[in-house]
Design a protein around this motif. Structure first.
Motif, mmCIF file in Angstrom:
data_model
loop_
_atom_site.group_PDB
_atom_site.id
_atom_site.type_symbol
_atom_site.label_atom_id
_atom_site.label_comp_id
_atom_site.label_asym_id
_atom_site.label_seq_id
_atom_site.Cartn_x
_atom_site.Cartn_y
_atom_site.Cartn_z
ATOM 1 N N GLU A 176 0.782 -1.158 0.080
ATOM 2 C CA GLU A 176 -0.262 -0.082 0.062
ATOM 3 C C GLU A 176 1.036 1.279 -0.099
ATOM 4 O O GLU A 176 0.644 2.136 -0.683
ATOM 5 C CB GLU A 176 -0.932 -0.113 1.335
ATOM 6 N N LYS A 177 1.978 1.537 0.814
ATOM 7 C CA LYS A 177 3.039 2.182 0.756
ATOM 8 C C LYS A 177 3.347 2.552 -0.381
ATOM 9 O O LYS A 177 3.968 3.758 -0.995
ATOM 10 C CB LYS A 177 3.641 2.060 1.980
ATOM 11 N N VAL A 178 3.816 1.283 -0.995
ATOM 12 C CA VAL A 178 4.719 1.515 -2.319
ATOM 13 C C VAL A 178 3.732 2.110 -3.578
ATOM 14 O O VAL A 178 4.127 3.251 -4.261
ATOM 15 C CB VAL A 178 4.769 0.055 -2.876
ATOM 16 N N MET B 255 4.178 5.725 -5.396
ATOM 17 C CA MET B 255 4.127 5.767 -6.937
ATOM 18 C C MET B 255 3.250 6.684 -7.508
ATOM 19 O O MET B 255 3.502 7.340 -8.519
ATOM 20 C CB MET B 255 3.956 4.316 -7.352
ATOM 21 N N GLY B 256 1.942 6.764 -6.902
ATOM 22 C CA GLY B 256 0.870 7.674 -7.313
ATOM 23 C C GLY B 256 1.417 9.179 -7.121
ATOM 24 O O GLY B 256 1.272 9.875 -8.046
ATOM 25 N N ILE B 257 2.126 9.501 -5.899
ATOM 26 C CA ILE B 257 2.571 10.718 -5.616
ATOM 27 C C ILE B 257 3.751 10.968 -6.786
ATOM 28 O O ILE B 257 3.874 12.333 -7.383
ATOM 29 C CB ILE B 257 3.159 10.971 -4.364
ATOM 30 N N THR B 258 4.493 10.139 -7.027
ATOM 31 C CA THR B 258 5.652 10.347 -7.906
ATOM 32 C C THR B 258 5.134 10.471 -9.520
ATOM 33 O O THR B 258 5.632 11.368 -10.207
ATOM 34 C CB THR B 258 6.497 8.884 -8.090
ATOM 35 N N LEU B 259 3.912 9.772 -9.802
ATOM 36 C CA LEU B 259 3.198 10.136 -11.231
ATOM 37 C C LEU B 259 2.835 11.556 -11.101
ATOM 38 O O LEU B 259 2.924 12.199 -12.147
ATOM 39 C CB LEU B 259 2.207 9.229 -11.411
ATOM 40 N N ILE B 260 2.179 12.105 -9.949
ATOM 41 C CA ILE B 260 1.649 13.325 -10.022
ATOM 42 C C ILE B 260 2.698 14.214 -10.255
ATOM 43 O O ILE B 260 2.636 15.401 -11.058
ATOM 44 C CB ILE B 260 0.897 13.552 -8.765
ATOM 45 N N LEU B 261 3.863 14.184 -9.427
ATOM 46 C CA LEU B 261 5.036 15.038 -9.668
ATOM 47 C C LEU B 261 5.521 15.003 -11.026
ATOM 48 O O LEU B 261 5.982 16.004 -11.573
ATOM 49 C CB LEU B 261 6.044 14.669 -8.884
ATOM 50 N N GLY B 262 5.383 13.757 -11.931
ATOM 51 C CA GLY B 262 5.867 13.545 -13.217
ATOM 52 C C GLY B 262 5.022 14.265 -14.156
ATOM 53 O O GLY B 262 5.670 14.687 -15.139
ATOM 54 N N LEU B 263 3.866 14.655 -13.854
ATOM 55 C CA LEU B 263 2.956 15.642 -14.806
ATOM 56 C C LEU B 263 3.125 17.095 -14.560
ATOM 57 O O LEU B 263 2.674 17.720 -15.478
ATOM 58 C CB LEU B 263 1.434 15.218 -14.489
ATOM 59 N N SER B 264 3.973 17.358 -13.622
ATOM 60 C CA SER B 264 4.314 19.017 -13.482
ATOM 61 C C SER B 264 5.911 19.218 -14.099
ATOM 62 O O SER B 264 6.651 18.457 -14.600
ATOM 63 C CB SER B 264 4.706 18.932 -11.877
ATOM 64 N N PRO B 265 5.952 20.406 -14.249
ATOM 65 C CA PRO B 265 7.266 20.940 -14.738
ATOM 66 C C PRO B 265 8.453 20.583 -13.755
ATOM 67 O O PRO B 265 9.686 20.797 -14.414
ATOM 68 C CB PRO B 265 6.927 22.441 -14.752
ATOM 69 N N ILE B 266 8.430 20.044 -12.772
ATOM 70 C CA ILE B 266 9.573 19.971 -11.876
ATOM 71 C C ILE B 266 10.551 18.926 -12.575
ATOM 72 O O ILE B 266 11.869 19.060 -12.583
ATOM 73 C CB ILE B 266 9.311 19.420 -10.443
ATOM 74 N N VAL C 279 11.322 6.101 -11.257
ATOM 75 C CA VAL C 279 12.037 7.128 -12.247
ATOM 76 C C VAL C 279 11.208 7.350 -13.354
ATOM 77 O O VAL C 279 11.190 8.356 -13.921
ATOM 78 C CB VAL C 279 13.499 6.660 -12.345
ATOM 79 N N LEU C 280 10.777 6.170 -13.912
ATOM 80 C CA LEU C 280 10.100 6.377 -15.150
ATOM 81 C C LEU C 280 8.724 7.110 -14.830
ATOM 82 O O LEU C 280 8.323 7.985 -15.909
ATOM 83 C CB LEU C 280 9.552 4.893 -15.706
ATOM 84 N N LEU C 281 8.124 6.910 -13.771
ATOM 85 C CA LEU C 281 6.719 7.738 -13.535
ATOM 86 C C LEU C 281 7.250 9.197 -13.279
ATOM 87 O O LEU C 281 6.486 10.128 -13.656
ATOM 88 C CB LEU C 281 6.147 7.120 -12.524
ATOM 89 N N PHE C 282 8.527 9.380 -12.666
ATOM 90 C CA PHE C 282 8.721 10.793 -12.598
ATOM 91 C C PHE C 282 9.150 11.487 -13.683
ATOM 92 O O PHE C 282 8.825 12.694 -13.815
ATOM 93 C CB PHE C 282 9.888 10.889 -11.482
ATOM 94 N N PHE C 283 9.602 10.775 -14.547
ATOM 95 C CA PHE C 283 9.847 11.465 -15.920
ATOM 96 C C PHE C 283 8.988 11.189 -17.162
ATOM 97 O O PHE C 283 9.516 10.965 -18.078
ATOM 98 C CB PHE C 283 11.425 11.175 -16.325
ATOM 99 N N ILE C 284 7.564 11.222 -16.675
ATOM 100 C CA ILE C 284 6.632 10.568 -17.466
ATOM 101 C C ILE C 284 6.399 11.480 -18.821
ATOM 102 O O ILE C 284 6.019 11.291 -19.692
ATOM 103 C CB ILE C 284 5.309 10.595 -16.785
ATOM 104 N N ARG C 285 6.768 12.694 -18.499
ATOM 105 C CA ARG C 285 6.748 13.750 -19.628
ATOM 106 C C ARG C 285 8.257 14.133 -20.465
ATOM 107 O O ARG C 285 8.090 15.014 -20.991
ATOM 108 C CB ARG C 285 6.322 14.929 -19.384
ATOM 109 N N SER C 286 9.170 13.261 -20.087
ATOM 110 C CA SER C 286 10.476 13.641 -20.558
ATOM 111 C C SER C 286 10.936 12.804 -21.772
ATOM 112 O O SER C 286 10.645 11.482 -21.372
ATOM 113 C CB SER C 286 11.369 13.583 -19.492
ATOM 114 N N ASP C 287 11.287 13.052 -22.716
ATOM 115 C CA ASP C 287 11.789 12.120 -23.822
ATOM 116 C C ASP C 287 13.065 11.281 -23.390
ATOM 117 O O ASP C 287 13.413 10.205 -23.579
ATOM 118 C CB ASP C 287 12.137 13.051 -25.131
ATOM 119 N N ASN C 288 13.958 12.021 -22.592
ATOM 120 C CA ASN C 288 15.272 11.295 -22.203
ATOM 121 C C ASN C 288 15.397 11.243 -20.716
ATOM 122 O O ASN C 288 16.289 10.444 -20.339
ATOM 123 C CB ASN C 288 16.549 12.401 -22.773
ATOM 124 N N GLY C 289 14.743 11.846 -19.985
ATOM 125 C CA GLY C 289 14.749 11.492 -18.666
ATOM 126 C C GLY C 289 14.697 10.134 -17.992
ATOM 127 O O GLY C 289 15.261 9.614 -17.135
#
Length: 386
Positions: A201-203, A207-218, A285-295
Protein backbone atom coordinates in the motif's frame (compact mmCIF):
# COMPACT_ATOMS: atom_id res chain seq x y z
CA UNK A 1 17.18 -8.89 -38.94
CA UNK A 2 17.82 -12.63 -38.62
CA UNK A 3 21.22 -11.93 -37.05
CA UNK A 4 19.64 -9.93 -34.22
CA UNK A 5 16.97 -12.58 -33.74
CA UNK A 6 19.57 -15.31 -33.34
CA UNK A 7 21.40 -13.23 -30.74
CA UNK A 8 18.20 -12.77 -28.75
CA UNK A 9 17.20 -16.43 -28.82
CA UNK A 10 20.60 -17.75 -27.66
CA UNK A 11 19.92 -17.01 -23.94
CA UNK A 12 16.38 -18.35 -24.34
CA UNK A 13 17.88 -21.60 -25.62
CA UNK A 14 20.23 -21.68 -22.63
CA UNK A 15 17.30 -21.01 -20.29
CA UNK A 16 15.19 -23.82 -21.75
CA UNK A 17 17.99 -26.38 -21.91
CA UNK A 18 19.50 -25.61 -18.51
CA UNK A 19 16.17 -25.42 -16.70
CA UNK A 20 16.22 -25.62 -12.92
CA UNK A 21 19.76 -26.94 -12.48
CA UNK A 22 23.00 -25.75 -10.98
CA UNK A 23 24.04 -24.66 -14.47
CA UNK A 24 21.69 -21.69 -14.24
CA UNK A 25 24.65 -19.89 -12.63
CA UNK A 26 27.26 -21.13 -15.07
CA UNK A 27 29.67 -18.17 -15.13
CA UNK A 28 31.61 -19.62 -18.08
CA UNK A 29 28.54 -19.50 -20.34
CA UNK A 30 27.74 -16.01 -19.04
CA UNK A 31 31.27 -14.81 -19.79
CA UNK A 32 31.38 -16.34 -23.29
CA UNK A 33 28.03 -14.86 -24.30
CA UNK A 34 28.84 -11.39 -22.96
CA UNK A 35 32.26 -11.51 -24.59
CA UNK A 36 30.57 -12.26 -27.90
CA UNK A 37 28.16 -9.37 -27.40
CA UNK A 38 31.07 -7.06 -26.54
CA UNK A 39 32.74 -7.77 -29.87
CA UNK A 40 29.44 -7.76 -31.77
CA UNK A 41 28.62 -4.28 -30.44
CA UNK A 42 32.16 -2.91 -30.20
CA UNK A 43 33.24 -3.93 -33.71
CA UNK A 44 30.15 -2.54 -35.42
CA UNK A 45 30.83 0.32 -37.82
CA UNK A 46 29.32 3.39 -36.10
CA UNK A 47 25.95 1.66 -35.63
CA UNK A 48 23.44 3.05 -33.15
CA UNK A 49 23.19 6.70 -34.15
CA UNK A 50 25.25 9.87 -34.19
CA UNK A 51 26.54 9.58 -30.60
CA UNK A 52 29.46 7.43 -31.74
CA UNK A 53 30.62 10.27 -33.98
CA UNK A 54 30.58 12.60 -30.96
CA UNK A 55 32.67 10.20 -28.88
CA UNK A 56 34.95 9.49 -31.83
CA UNK A 57 35.65 13.15 -32.55
CA UNK A 58 36.36 13.92 -28.89
CA UNK A 59 38.75 10.98 -28.67
CA UNK A 60 40.50 11.90 -31.92
CA UNK A 61 41.26 15.38 -30.59
CA UNK A 62 42.82 13.94 -27.45
CA UNK A 63 44.69 11.25 -29.42
CA UNK A 64 46.17 13.98 -31.65
CA UNK A 65 47.91 15.45 -28.60
CA UNK A 66 49.13 12.04 -27.44
CA UNK A 67 50.40 11.05 -30.90
CA UNK A 68 51.89 14.32 -32.05
CA UNK A 69 52.81 15.90 -28.73
CA UNK A 70 51.40 19.03 -27.21
CA UNK A 71 49.72 20.42 -24.13
CA UNK A 72 46.77 18.45 -22.75
CA UNK A 73 45.46 21.57 -21.05
CA UNK A 74 44.07 22.73 -24.39
CA UNK A 75 42.04 19.54 -24.77
CA UNK A 76 40.88 19.78 -21.14
CA UNK A 77 39.67 23.33 -21.69
CA UNK A 78 37.79 22.39 -24.87
CA UNK A 79 36.42 19.10 -23.52
CA UNK A 80 32.69 19.15 -24.30
CA UNK A 81 31.72 16.90 -21.36
CA UNK A 82 32.49 19.50 -18.71
CA UNK A 83 33.23 18.26 -15.21
CA UNK A 84 33.38 14.59 -16.20
CA UNK A 85 37.09 14.18 -15.52
CA UNK A 86 36.93 10.39 -15.32
CA UNK A 87 35.75 10.10 -18.90
CA UNK A 88 38.46 12.55 -20.00
CA UNK A 89 41.16 10.52 -18.25
CA UNK A 90 39.79 7.34 -19.81
CA UNK A 91 40.19 8.95 -23.25
CA UNK A 92 43.76 9.93 -22.42
CA UNK A 93 44.54 6.43 -21.16
CA UNK A 94 43.20 4.69 -24.28
CA UNK A 95 45.01 7.18 -26.51
CA UNK A 96 48.29 5.84 -25.09
CA UNK A 97 47.93 2.63 -27.13
CA UNK A 98 45.72 3.69 -30.05
CA UNK A 99 44.80 6.81 -31.97
CA UNK A 100 42.00 5.08 -33.89
CA UNK A 101 38.41 5.82 -32.97
CA UNK A 102 37.23 2.27 -33.76
CA UNK A 103 39.71 0.69 -31.36
CA UNK A 104 38.67 3.31 -28.82
CA UNK A 105 34.97 2.40 -29.12
CA UNK A 106 35.79 -1.30 -28.98
CA UNK A 107 37.87 -0.75 -25.83
CA UNK A 108 35.03 1.15 -24.10
CA UNK A 109 32.53 -1.53 -25.11
CA UNK A 110 34.70 -4.38 -23.80
CA UNK A 111 35.04 -2.48 -20.52
CA UNK A 112 31.25 -2.07 -20.31
CA UNK A 113 30.55 -5.76 -20.91
CA UNK A 114 33.30 -6.80 -18.50
CA UNK A 115 31.65 -4.76 -15.76
CA UNK A 116 28.26 -6.14 -16.79
CA UNK A 117 29.63 -9.67 -16.38
CA UNK A 118 30.77 -8.84 -12.84
CA UNK A 119 27.41 -7.24 -12.00
CA UNK A 120 25.26 -10.09 -13.34
CA UNK A 121 27.51 -12.72 -11.80
CA UNK A 122 27.24 -10.96 -8.45
CA UNK A 123 23.51 -10.17 -8.33
CA UNK A 124 21.58 -12.49 -10.69
CA UNK A 125 20.32 -15.87 -9.51
CA UNK A 126 19.72 -17.29 -13.00
CA UNK A 127 22.15 -16.08 -15.66
CA UNK A 128 20.23 -17.13 -18.82
CA UNK A 129 17.02 -15.45 -17.63
CA UNK A 130 18.91 -12.32 -16.56
CA UNK A 131 20.43 -12.18 -20.05
CA UNK A 132 16.97 -12.39 -21.63
CA UNK A 133 15.91 -9.39 -19.56
CA UNK A 134 19.10 -7.52 -20.44
CA UNK A 135 18.53 -8.11 -24.16
CA UNK A 136 14.99 -6.78 -24.03
CA UNK A 137 15.62 -3.84 -21.73
CA UNK A 138 19.12 -2.54 -22.44
CA UNK A 139 21.13 -4.28 -25.15
CA UNK A 140 20.59 -1.83 -28.01
CA UNK A 141 21.46 1.17 -25.85
CA UNK A 142 24.99 -0.21 -25.43
CA UNK A 143 25.54 0.58 -29.12
CA UNK A 144 25.26 4.30 -28.70
CA UNK A 145 25.01 5.71 -25.13
CA UNK A 146 28.52 4.61 -24.21
CA UNK A 147 29.21 7.05 -21.39
CA UNK A 148 25.93 6.61 -19.54
CA UNK A 149 25.92 2.83 -19.96
CA UNK A 150 29.49 2.70 -18.68
CA UNK A 151 28.61 4.89 -15.69
CA UNK A 152 25.66 2.63 -14.85
CA UNK A 153 27.72 -0.56 -14.92
CA UNK A 154 30.27 1.14 -12.67
CA UNK A 155 27.82 2.29 -9.98
CA UNK A 156 26.21 -1.16 -9.95
CA UNK A 157 29.44 -2.38 -8.38
CA UNK A 158 28.40 -0.35 -5.35
CA UNK A 159 25.13 -2.24 -4.76
CA UNK A 160 26.93 -4.75 -2.54
CA UNK A 161 28.17 -1.89 -0.36
CA UNK A 162 24.58 -0.78 0.22
CA UNK A 163 23.74 -4.23 1.58
CA UNK A 164 26.97 -4.34 3.61
CA UNK A 165 26.48 -0.73 4.83
CA UNK A 166 29.95 0.37 3.71
CA UNK A 167 29.33 4.02 2.97
CA UNK A 168 32.89 5.05 2.04
CA UNK A 169 33.29 2.31 -0.56
CA UNK A 170 29.84 3.12 -1.94
CA UNK A 171 30.72 6.82 -2.25
CA UNK A 172 33.98 6.00 -4.04
CA UNK A 173 32.15 3.87 -6.60
CA UNK A 174 29.50 6.58 -7.09
CA UNK A 175 32.21 9.22 -7.51
CA UNK A 176 33.82 7.18 -10.29
CA UNK A 177 30.46 6.75 -12.02
CA UNK A 178 29.73 10.47 -11.60
CA UNK A 179 33.09 11.31 -13.20
CA UNK A 180 32.08 9.33 -16.28
CA UNK A 181 28.58 10.77 -16.58
CA UNK A 182 27.20 13.30 -14.11
CA UNK A 183 23.74 11.76 -14.23
CA UNK A 184 25.10 8.94 -12.02
CA UNK A 185 24.36 11.32 -9.16
CA UNK A 186 20.81 9.96 -9.18
CA UNK A 187 22.07 6.66 -7.74
CA UNK A 188 23.48 8.26 -4.58
CA UNK A 189 20.18 8.36 -2.59
CA UNK A 190 19.80 4.59 -2.90
CA UNK A 191 22.20 4.07 -0.01
CA UNK A 192 19.80 5.84 2.34
CA UNK A 193 16.73 3.80 1.43
CA UNK A 194 16.00 1.53 4.44
CA UNK A 195 16.83 -2.10 3.79
CA UNK A 196 13.37 -3.48 4.40
CA UNK A 197 10.43 -4.66 2.38
CA UNK A 198 7.83 -1.91 2.29
CA UNK A 199 4.09 -2.55 2.44
CA UNK A 200 2.48 -2.72 -0.98
CA UNK A 201 0.00 0.00 0.00
CA UNK A 202 2.83 2.40 0.85
CA UNK A 203 4.62 1.58 -2.38
CA UNK A 204 1.49 2.33 -4.41
CA UNK A 205 0.93 5.62 -2.59
CA UNK A 206 4.52 6.72 -3.26
CA UNK A 207 4.23 5.69 -6.92
CA UNK A 208 1.00 7.68 -7.23
CA UNK A 209 2.64 10.78 -5.77
CA UNK A 210 5.62 10.26 -8.07
CA UNK A 211 3.30 10.12 -11.09
CA UNK A 212 1.56 13.35 -10.04
CA UNK A 213 4.94 15.07 -9.69
CA UNK A 214 5.92 13.65 -13.08
CA UNK A 215 3.03 15.51 -14.69
CA UNK A 216 4.37 18.81 -13.35
CA UNK A 217 7.24 20.93 -14.77
CA UNK A 218 9.57 19.85 -11.93
CA UNK A 219 11.12 16.74 -13.56
CA UNK A 220 12.22 18.52 -16.72
CA UNK A 221 13.81 21.29 -14.68
CA UNK A 222 15.74 18.70 -12.67
CA UNK A 223 16.71 16.82 -15.81
CA UNK A 224 18.10 19.95 -17.44
CA UNK A 225 20.09 20.70 -14.30
CA UNK A 226 21.44 17.25 -13.47
CA UNK A 227 20.42 14.65 -16.01
CA UNK A 228 22.68 15.75 -18.86
CA UNK A 229 25.11 18.16 -17.28
CA UNK A 230 27.39 18.71 -20.25
CA UNK A 231 26.45 21.79 -22.22
CA UNK A 232 26.84 19.99 -25.53
CA UNK A 233 24.34 17.27 -24.67
CA UNK A 234 21.91 19.69 -23.11
CA UNK A 235 21.85 21.82 -26.24
CA UNK A 236 21.43 18.80 -28.50
CA UNK A 237 18.94 16.81 -26.43
CA UNK A 238 15.51 16.03 -27.85
CA UNK A 239 14.15 16.37 -24.35
CA UNK A 240 11.46 18.90 -23.58
CA UNK A 241 8.21 19.21 -21.69
CA UNK A 242 6.74 16.68 -24.05
CA UNK A 243 3.53 14.73 -24.11
CA UNK A 244 2.63 11.95 -21.71
CA UNK A 245 5.01 9.02 -22.30
CA UNK A 246 2.62 6.09 -22.41
CA UNK A 247 5.52 3.63 -22.83
CA UNK A 248 7.05 4.70 -19.50
CA UNK A 249 3.69 4.35 -17.80
CA UNK A 250 2.99 0.90 -19.21
CA UNK A 251 6.46 -0.40 -18.37
CA UNK A 252 6.37 0.92 -14.82
CA UNK A 253 2.83 -0.35 -14.22
CA UNK A 254 3.58 -3.81 -15.59
CA UNK A 255 6.81 -4.27 -13.63
CA UNK A 256 5.20 -3.00 -10.43
CA UNK A 257 2.34 -5.44 -10.91
CA UNK A 258 4.69 -8.40 -11.36
CA UNK A 259 6.84 -7.36 -8.39
CA UNK A 260 4.09 -6.50 -5.92
CA UNK A 261 2.01 -9.59 -6.69
CA UNK A 262 5.04 -11.81 -6.15
CA UNK A 263 6.51 -10.35 -2.99
CA UNK A 264 6.37 -13.77 -1.29
CA UNK A 265 8.49 -15.31 -4.07
CA UNK A 266 11.49 -13.12 -3.21
CA UNK A 267 13.82 -14.62 -0.62
CA UNK A 268 14.22 -11.82 1.99
CA UNK A 269 18.01 -11.60 2.16
CA UNK A 270 19.59 -8.16 2.60
CA UNK A 271 20.91 -8.17 -0.95
CA UNK A 272 17.58 -9.28 -2.43
CA UNK A 273 15.74 -6.55 -0.55
CA UNK A 274 18.20 -3.89 -1.77
CA UNK A 275 17.71 -5.13 -5.34
CA UNK A 276 13.94 -5.23 -4.83
CA UNK A 277 13.87 -1.62 -3.66
CA UNK A 278 16.05 -0.65 -6.63
CA UNK A 279 13.50 -2.26 -8.95
CA UNK A 280 10.74 -0.21 -7.36
CA UNK A 281 12.82 2.98 -7.66
CA UNK A 282 13.39 2.09 -11.34
CA UNK A 283 9.62 2.21 -11.85
CA UNK A 284 9.40 5.41 -9.82
CA UNK A 285 11.98 7.15 -12.01
CA UNK A 286 10.01 6.23 -15.14
CA UNK A 287 6.86 7.70 -13.60
CA UNK A 288 8.68 10.81 -12.39
CA UNK A 289 9.96 11.50 -15.93
CA UNK A 290 6.67 10.54 -17.57
CA UNK A 291 6.77 13.70 -19.74
CA UNK A 292 10.45 13.56 -20.64
CA UNK A 293 11.89 12.06 -23.82
CA UNK A 294 15.31 11.40 -22.28
CA UNK A 295 14.67 11.48 -18.54
CA UNK A 296 13.83 7.80 -18.54
CA UNK A 297 17.49 7.10 -19.19
CA UNK A 298 18.11 8.04 -15.56
CA UNK A 299 16.25 4.88 -14.57
CA UNK A 300 19.15 2.86 -16.03
CA UNK A 301 21.11 3.30 -12.82
CA UNK A 302 18.51 1.12 -11.09
CA UNK A 303 18.04 -1.42 -13.87
CA UNK A 304 20.27 -4.07 -12.31
CA UNK A 305 17.77 -4.15 -9.43
CA UNK A 306 14.93 -4.74 -11.86
CA UNK A 307 16.81 -7.46 -13.75
CA UNK A 308 17.88 -9.26 -10.56
CA UNK A 309 14.46 -8.98 -8.90
CA UNK A 310 12.50 -10.22 -11.91
CA UNK A 311 15.04 -13.04 -12.29
CA UNK A 312 14.56 -13.98 -8.63
CA UNK A 313 10.78 -13.96 -9.03
CA UNK A 314 10.76 -16.01 -12.23
CA UNK A 315 13.25 -18.50 -10.78
CA UNK A 316 11.12 -19.20 -7.73
CA UNK A 317 9.74 -22.74 -7.42
CA UNK A 318 6.35 -21.35 -6.39
CA UNK A 319 5.95 -18.96 -9.31
CA UNK A 320 3.11 -19.62 -11.73
CA UNK A 321 4.43 -21.07 -14.98
CA UNK A 322 2.98 -18.32 -17.17
CA UNK A 323 4.97 -15.52 -15.45
CA UNK A 324 8.43 -16.37 -16.89
CA UNK A 325 6.82 -16.96 -20.29
CA UNK A 326 5.09 -13.58 -20.06
CA UNK A 327 8.38 -11.87 -19.20
CA UNK A 328 10.15 -13.51 -22.14
CA UNK A 329 7.37 -12.44 -24.52
CA UNK A 330 7.53 -8.89 -23.14
CA UNK A 331 11.31 -8.73 -23.57
CA UNK A 332 11.01 -10.00 -27.12
CA UNK A 333 8.39 -7.33 -27.84
CA UNK A 334 10.62 -4.59 -26.39
CA UNK A 335 13.58 -5.94 -28.34
CA UNK A 336 11.67 -5.89 -31.63
CA UNK A 337 10.17 -2.46 -30.89
CA UNK A 338 13.57 -0.84 -30.36
CA UNK A 339 15.08 -2.63 -33.34
CA UNK A 340 12.21 -1.55 -35.61
CA UNK A 341 12.18 2.07 -34.46
CA UNK A 342 15.94 2.44 -34.72
CA UNK A 343 16.12 0.62 -38.01
CA UNK A 344 13.85 3.23 -39.56
CA UNK A 345 16.95 5.45 -39.52
CA UNK A 346 19.42 2.67 -40.44
CA UNK A 347 20.89 2.70 -36.93
CA UNK A 348 21.33 -1.08 -36.82
CA UNK A 349 20.81 -2.65 -40.24
CA UNK A 350 22.57 -3.73 -42.32
CA UNK A 351 25.07 -4.85 -39.72
CA UNK A 352 28.65 -3.99 -40.68
CA UNK A 353 31.91 -4.27 -38.76
CA UNK A 354 34.87 -1.91 -39.03
CA UNK A 355 36.96 -4.81 -40.34
CA UNK A 356 35.74 -3.96 -43.85
CA UNK A 357 36.38 -0.52 -45.32
CA UNK A 358 33.76 1.69 -46.88
CA UNK A 359 30.45 2.81 -45.43
CA UNK A 360 26.80 1.79 -45.55
CA UNK A 361 24.87 3.21 -48.48
CA UNK A 362 22.05 5.47 -47.35
CA UNK A 363 23.43 5.95 -43.84
CA UNK A 364 22.18 9.42 -42.89
CA UNK A 365 24.41 9.57 -39.79
CA UNK A 366 27.50 9.06 -41.94
CA UNK A 367 26.30 11.70 -44.40
CA UNK A 368 25.61 14.26 -41.67
CA UNK A 369 28.22 13.59 -39.00
CA UNK A 370 31.32 11.99 -40.53
CA UNK A 371 34.19 14.35 -39.70
CA UNK A 372 37.16 12.41 -41.09
CA UNK A 373 36.61 10.71 -44.44
CA UNK A 374 39.97 8.97 -44.23
CA UNK A 375 38.06 6.38 -42.21
CA UNK A 376 35.96 5.62 -45.29
CA UNK A 377 38.99 4.13 -47.04
CA UNK A 378 40.98 2.68 -44.16
CA UNK A 379 39.16 1.95 -40.92
CA UNK A 380 42.39 1.15 -39.08
CA UNK A 381 44.51 4.04 -40.26
CA UNK A 382 46.51 5.97 -37.68
CA UNK A 383 45.26 9.55 -37.70
CA UNK A 384 47.80 12.37 -37.81
CA UNK A 385 47.12 16.08 -37.49
CA UNK A 386 43.64 16.97 -38.67
Amino acid sequence: MWLYLIIFFVPILFYVLIGDTAQKKNSVLLFIYLLFLAFFVGMSDMLGGYDRYIYGEVFDRIADVTTNGGDFSATRNSFIFKGEWGYYLLNVLISQYTANRYIFILSITILIYTLLFVDLKRYASNYPFALILFMGLWFFFSFTYLRQVLAATVVWLGVRYIAERKLLKFLIVCAIGYSLHNSALIFLPMYFVPIRRFDTEKVLIVMGITLILGLSPIPNALFNAYGEVSEYERNNAVDASSAFRIKYFLEATFFLFIILTNYRNITPTRMNIVLLNMAIVFCGVLLFFIRSDNGGRLSWYYMIGLIATLTNICSSRTIKAYVPVLMIVLCFGLYIRIYTSWNANMYLYPYKTFMTNGYRNGDACWQNYEYDHNYDYNKLYRPAFR
